[in-house]
Design an enzyme around this catalytic site. Structure first.
Site, mmCIF file in Angstrom:
data_model
loop_
_atom_site.group_PDB
_atom_site.id
_atom_site.type_symbol
_atom_site.label_atom_id
_atom_site.label_comp_id
_atom_site.label_asym_id
_atom_site.label_seq_id
_atom_site.Cartn_x
_atom_site.Cartn_y
_atom_site.Cartn_z
ATOM 1 N N ASP A 16 52.686 21.559 -24.102
ATOM 2 C CA ASP A 16 52.440 20.437 -23.206
ATOM 3 C C ASP A 16 51.320 20.845 -22.255
ATOM 4 O OD1 ASP A 16 52.948 17.984 -21.698
ATOM 5 O OD2 ASP A 16 53.897 19.282 -20.218
ATOM 6 N N ASP A 18 50.274 18.985 -18.773
ATOM 7 C CA ASP A 18 50.563 18.828 -17.351
ATOM 8 C C ASP A 18 51.826 19.598 -16.983
ATOM 9 O OD1 ASP A 18 48.401 17.004 -16.908
ATOM 10 O OD2 ASP A 18 49.601 15.443 -17.850
ATOM 11 N N SER A 140 49.022 12.205 -21.900
ATOM 12 C CA SER A 140 47.886 11.771 -21.096
ATOM 13 C C SER A 140 46.717 11.309 -21.963
ATOM 14 C CB SER A 140 47.414 12.917 -20.191
ATOM 15 O OG SER A 140 46.228 12.556 -19.510
#
Length: 246
Positions: A16, A18, A140
């Site tokens: 991942d 963030d 995102s």
């Protein structure tokens, strides 16, 4: 266990972004708060109940933007029209609020820049040097820009982000589909891939996809929650896996 702190059967790392690779989770949390508090204030007046850190962890962290809007508002018994993806950020629709949040994130990133976690960069480089395949999996739509701004884009061979997910019609976390797509693009079966996540939705995705190992990165003081949602191991920083390995 290898010196990366992973089972010997793991040949790929799915990160991942963030909160795992970059410190942008706090930027996202601030943008969500500003977006939702402004909406709730308009709707409920001065006595509105603000969006808080618990709301972020439970309802929006790690999820695609529109899903985060829907899930949080549903927790308050609020249902808005979907609107369209090009709704202006001042429109009270699911996509309008999502676009407002995205505009705030971009502004904050431009103003503050992007910082990668040093321990995560060390770990990704160690994985590369050990010959493991590497992918970024993020909800995102700004993933590539953030990785480039942090100076770490070259560490990853595959990127499955919000743009790719939309193009391939992949549901976001807690569904495992984006992680499965990353493993597929790396040519690695799920059982030979490790997932690295800081969000509870990401833990659930790792468990649902039957991945070989799930690492919970404890950035929000929720170690037990990460374990309950599917983490095989929980660390405060990925460098701990390097330090603990024989």
């Amino acid at each position: 266990m290898t010196r990366l702190g992973l089972p010997d059967t793991v040949h790929a790392c799915l990160f991942d972004m963030d909160g795992v690779l970059t410190r942008t989770a706090t930027v996202h949390a601030a943008a969500w708060k500003e977006t939702f508090d402004a909406f709730l204030s308009r709707r409920d007046g001065a006595d509105f109940r603000p969006f808080d850190a618990t709301d972020y962890d439970r309802y929006v962290d790690g999820m695609p933007r529109a899903d985060g809007v829907r899930t949080f508002l549903a927790s308050r018994g609020i249902h808005l029209p979907e609107g369209s993806e090009d709704d202006p950020p001042d429109r009270d629709t699911v996509h309008g609020l999502g676009n407002r949040k995205n505009a705030l994130v971009l502004t904050k990133i431009q103003e503050l820049g992007v910082e990668a976690f040093p321990g995560s960069v060390r770990y990704a480089r160690a994985a590369r040097d050990a010959g493991l395949r590497r992918a970024v999996v993020s909800s995102s739509a700004n993933c590539q820009a953030v990785l480039a701004a942090a100076g770490i884009e070259d560490l990853f061979e595959v990127r499955i982000d919000g743009i790719v997910a939309a193009e391939r019609h992949l549901p976001g976390k807690p569904h495992p589909d984006t992680f499965l797509a990353a493993a597929h693009d790396l040519g690695t079966p799920p059982g030979a891939a490790a997932v690295f996540e800081d969000a509870l939705a990401g833990m659930e995705a790792g468990r649902a996809g039957a991945f070989g190992f799930v690492v919970g990165v404890n950035r929000a003081d929720q170690a037990e929650e990460l374990r309950r949602h599917g983490a095989d191991v929980v660390v405060d920083d990925l460098a701990e896996l390097l330090e603990e390995a024989p």
